[in-house]
Every structure is written in C-alpha cells, then in structure tokens.
Scaffold this active site. Structure first.
Site, short mmCIF file in Angstrom:
data_model
loop_
_atom_site.label_atom_id
_atom_site.label_comp_id
_atom_site.label_asym_id
_atom_site.label_seq_id
_atom_site.Cartn_x
_atom_site.Cartn_y
_atom_site.Cartn_z
N LYS A 37 102.51 49.20 87.59
CA LYS A 37 103.36 50.15 86.86
C LYS A 37 103.28 51.51 87.52
O LYS A 37 102.34 51.84 88.25
CB LYS A 37 102.96 50.24 85.39
CG LYS A 37 101.50 50.65 85.13
CD LYS A 37 101.22 52.13 85.15
CE LYS A 37 99.77 52.45 84.79
NZ LYS A 37 99.40 53.86 85.11
N ASP A 51 95.95 50.43 78.72
CA ASP A 51 97.22 50.03 79.33
C ASP A 51 97.63 48.61 78.99
O ASP A 51 98.78 48.22 79.23
CB ASP A 51 97.15 50.17 80.86
CG ASP A 51 97.12 51.61 81.33
OD1 ASP A 51 97.35 52.51 80.50
OD2 ASP A 51 96.87 51.83 82.53
#
Length: 287
Positions: A12, A136
């Site tokens: 990401k 996350d």
C-alpha cells in the site's frame, strides 16, 4: 481442500499521513488515505496434521517470528483449530519501507487460513484478530482503498482514479517505533475531511497531491536515504513523498514517462493502483 497456492499480498501507499493526536495509552491517532498497489508478495499454504505451523522463505529471509506466523497462531487459537499449516512466502515487498508488506502478508494469511481450515469466520472477526497484531491489518482485510482514522481501525472506502506511481526504497530501512518515539514528531495536525481530500486547497480534484506526511521530517533526519530518494525522484521532474513511516518514497508518474534505473542497493518499481484487494470476498461478510 488441502492447499492454497499463489495467494497475493499487495503493498500500500499512504497518499498522505497526518498525526492528529494521541490516545491516553500513548497510541497515535492518525488520518490517512491508504491505496493498494500492484507490488505484491506471494504466499503458498499446505495443510498439515498435528497443529504445527511452519514457514519457508522463498525470497528475502524473514525474522523467525514474523507477523505471518503470529497471524496463523492467533487464528488457530481463535478457531480452536487442531490442524497445522506450512506457509511458503516469496517476499518481494521490502521491509522497513512503509509499504505495509508484513501487515499485508498477515492479512492474506488470515484470509487464506480462514478458508483452508474451514472456519468461515466473518470479516469483522478477522479484523478483530488482525487489529490485535497490527494497525494496518484491518485495511488489507477489508480490501478496498480507504480513508483511515483512529489507530487504523476506522475505514471509509475511497474511489481513486487509476494512476501509475514511481515507488522507491533506498538501501536503508526505518523502524516505525523510532519515528513515533521521536520528540520532534508533529502530533497536532488539524483533522481533515474526506471532501477536502477529494478537492485539495488549490481547487484541483487531485487526491494524489493532498496534505503531507507528518512522519517525513523525522524520517529524513534519521535516515539520509529518504532525502536521497526524494532528490532522485526530483531529478526526474517528479514530486515525491514518503509513504507510512518510510523509508520508501513515491510520486505519481506521468503517462509515457519511464523511471530511470535506481542506484545500486535501492529497489524501484513502476506501480499501478488497485481498486480492490485481489482476495476481496474470501471471508464471509458481516452483512
């Protein structure tokens, strides 16, 4: 089902990252836009009897007790699973980069073992397990680009326009804990709103130019490679920014422009953004 092969775990980018405060327990409160990219690790899972969880590193070696093993063990406990698993990991996303590689691997592990072990736990339960391992993980488990708040558990899906990015990891890495422990870290950025992200202060509807990364000044002071990577992007006319807690940096890459070969010891890729995680739908929803 006895095996699952070629399970992807995408990295990401944090398009921006603001630190807006701290909780009483010291955890930092963040705002960010998380975007999936097509730089991926690949995992393989084979069912084993007897409850043993083992790992094989096909690429870069990982720490003995990494997040993937922790995720498998946590799911095994939560589901009361008697079976074990052998996990092979082809590690391509660099560590200590701010790209979320370890968290993505762990999230893909939870999704894969939820199927392989026949647990069929709903997504909300997997997210609870994931959040206990790292902030996350809920993002990767829910599988969509998102506006992220709190410590990473509050997610609002985002629609982002397709784009290409230069993503560069210098030779040095950065441990997240060092950044957040630094006394000079800015911790009082004014909270933003999603509508402000969609139309930045200049009035241009470009979400890839919004805000800043509050962790970047600290990271540049601690790691010269961050500044060097930003300057290297700048030498190609690209406006770079650090992702996460670094040390990787990125910049939107104009159509038709190719990225130069990176200096020795660096990793550099041209990446596209993903609309959804390749494994979306692998866990029962909570609806």
């Amino acid at each position: 089902m006895k095996a699952l092969y070629d399970v992807p775990a995408p990295a990401k980018l944090n398009l921006f990252l603001h630190v807006v405060g701290r909780r009483p327990d010291g955890m930092h409160l963040l705002q960010s836009a998380f975007m999936l990219i097509d730089w991926c690790d690949t995992l393989h899972f084979e069912l084993r009897p007897g409850g043993a969880i083992t790992r094989e590193d096909l690429g870069a070696p990982l720490p003995r007790q990494d997040l993937v093993i922790a995720a498998a063990q946590a799911l095994q406990r939560a589901g009361g699973v008697a079976a074990g698993v052998h996990i092979a990991i082809d590690k391509q996303v660099p560590s200590e980069a701010g790209l979320g590689g370890g968290s993505s691997d762990a999230a893909s592990c939870l999704l894969a073992l939820n199927r392989l072990w026949g647990l069929n736990l709903p997504l909300g339960r997997l997210a609870q397990i994931g959040l206990s391992l790292g902030a996350d993980l809920p993002f990767f488990l829910h599988g969509r680009n998102a506006w992220v708040e709190g410590i990473g558990e509050r997610l609002t899906p985002l629609a982002l326009p397709p784009a290409r990015f230069a993503v560069v990891k210098p030779a040095e890495g950065l441990a997240t804990a060092r950044i957040f422990a630094d006394p000079l870290l800015k911790r009082d950025t004014e909270p933003a709103i999603i509508s402000g992200f969609a139309a930045n202060p200049s009035g241009s509807p470009n979400p890839y130019r919004f805000g800043r990364n509050d962790l970047q000044p600290v990271a540049q002071r601690l790691c010269a490679g961050v500044t060097q990577a930003l300057e290297w992007l700048g030498s190609q006319g690209l406006q770079g920014r650090m992702t996460g807690s670094g040390s990787a940096v990125f910049a939107p890459l104009p159509s038709g422009q190719a990225l130069r070969a990176a200096p020795a010891g660096w990793q550099a890729r041209e990446c596209g953004n993903l609309e959804v995680h390749p494994l979306i739908g692998w866990a029962p929803s909570d609806d």
